[in-house]
Design an enzyme around this catalytic site. Structure first.
Site, mmCIF file in Angstrom:
data_model
loop_
_atom_site.group_PDB
_atom_site.id
_atom_site.type_symbol
_atom_site.label_atom_id
_atom_site.label_comp_id
_atom_site.label_asym_id
_atom_site.label_seq_id
_atom_site.Cartn_x
_atom_site.Cartn_y
_atom_site.Cartn_z
ATOM 1 N N HIS A 91 11.631 33.834 -52.471
ATOM 2 C CA HIS A 91 12.929 32.518 -52.225
ATOM 3 C C HIS A 91 13.131 33.698 -51.105
ATOM 4 O O HIS A 91 14.200 33.222 -50.705
ATOM 5 C CB HIS A 91 13.153 32.049 -53.129
ATOM 6 N N ASP A 142 13.178 25.211 -52.449
ATOM 7 C CA ASP A 142 12.192 25.285 -51.669
ATOM 8 C C ASP A 142 10.414 24.100 -52.359
ATOM 9 O O ASP A 142 10.987 23.531 -50.879
ATOM 10 C CB ASP A 142 11.445 26.334 -51.311
#
Length: 328
Positions: free
Chosen positions: A188, A160
């Site tokens: 996440h 990410d």
């Protein structure tokens, strides 16, 4: 003096991410170009033949740093003596499945793998959980491997983080290596908070350079949060190459250190920093030196960010409760 080989476990090694990851490790992308490795690859019995095919390819590639390959469906054999464990294997959520069903499956997988690591891994083994729900899988692993220090159990949010860097570099038309100090906070998942309030390009604040708060507080965040889904839509398969590459980045920086003045994002065990509840595995900005990570302290958090940090912490607390209910 040549270094002793490091033993690196990859679970789910015959899968897409595993197939992209093992050659990167064998090339020295993860641990450095002077570090020989022995790969331990684990997968489930139905994937045994495919796993053997991956082993054959590793032999055929004749990687100079690769000093041995263990390919097995036996969790004890896979975990024995490993210095690093990259947990890619997990039970994916399938259509029509409730989150609790997925959680129950993953709790049982991570319970057995944690027990094997606990008993058979090398002392001071470092663990990176990639399989989703990554933060909560890491928490379960920690629960069932009490002798592995909590600081050695992490989950992957570097993917990410790298996605955020990539979006900023595209927007500003600059090299991605010039974008520094973005942050991924939290889970996440699609509640994660990609934060550029402290990010810079060439020493100048990203927020100033982009000069479009609406984009930074809206579309940018959504794009990073939902990038995985966008890749599935485009490829009809989930992110494998980028996930493997960021797993290498995560462990390389953890082991070899982050550059001076730069931080990265890692899912780590919360100590209550930034008023995040202690006892969650939560993504924070960290610096690494001498094989240890440290949460970056003292960053200012505005009201918009505070809400985002709390929202993703709430989701993680709910996941934790759900996971622990699957244990009973």
């Amino acid at each position: 003096m040549a270094k002793e080989p490091a033993r690196v476990l990859v679970t789910g090694a015959a899968g897409q991410i595993g197939y992209a990851l093992v050659p990167m490790i064998a090339r020295g992308v993860m641990l450095g170009l002077d570090q020989p490795v022995i790969l331990h690859m684990l997968d489930i019995p139905p994937a045994a033949e495919a796993l053997n095919g991956v082993k054959m390819e590793l032999v055929d590639a004749a990687f100079p740093l690769l000093k041995g390959v263990v390919a097995t469906t036996d969790v004890v054999e896979a975990c024995t003596g490993v210095n690093y464990a990259v947990m890619v294997g997990g039970f994916p959520r399938k259509e029509g499945m409730e989150r609790k069903d997925v959680m129950t499956k993953n709790v049982s997988i991570y319970k057995s793998q944690a027990s094997a690591l606990e008993k058979h891994a090398a002392a001071n083994c470092k663990v990176l959980v990639v399989a989703n729900p990554a933060n909560t899988n890491a928490l379960i692993l920690k629960e069932f491997a009490p002798s592995i220090p909590e600081k050695n159990i992490t989950c992957l949010t570097r993917l990410d983080h790298n996605r955020a860097l990539g979006q900023i570099s595209e927007r500003l038309n600059v090299q991605v290596s010039d974008v520094k100090n973005a942050i991924i906070w939290g889970n996440h998942s699609s509640t994660q908070y990609p934060d550029v309030n402290h990010a810079t390009v060439g020493g100048k604040p990203v927020r100033e350079l982009v000069a479009d708060d609406e984009w930074l507080n809206g579309e940018f965040i959504k794009t990073v949060q939902q990038r995985g889904a966008a890749i599935i839509k485009a490829r009809k398969l989930s992110s494998a190459l980028s996930a493997a590459s960021s797993a290498c980045d995560h462990i390389r920086d953890w082991v070899l250190g982050t550059p001076e003045g730069t931080w990265v994002s890692m899912g780590v065990y919360s100590d209550g920093s930034y008023n995040v509840p202690a006892g969650l595995i939560y993504s924070f900005p960290v610096t690494c030196a001498n094989g240890e990570w440290k949460i970056v302290q003292g960053l200012s958090i505005d009201e918009f960010s505070r809400k985002k940090l709390d929202l993703t912490a709430e989701e993680l607390s709910e996941e934790k409760t759900l996971a622990y209910s699957c244990l009973s």
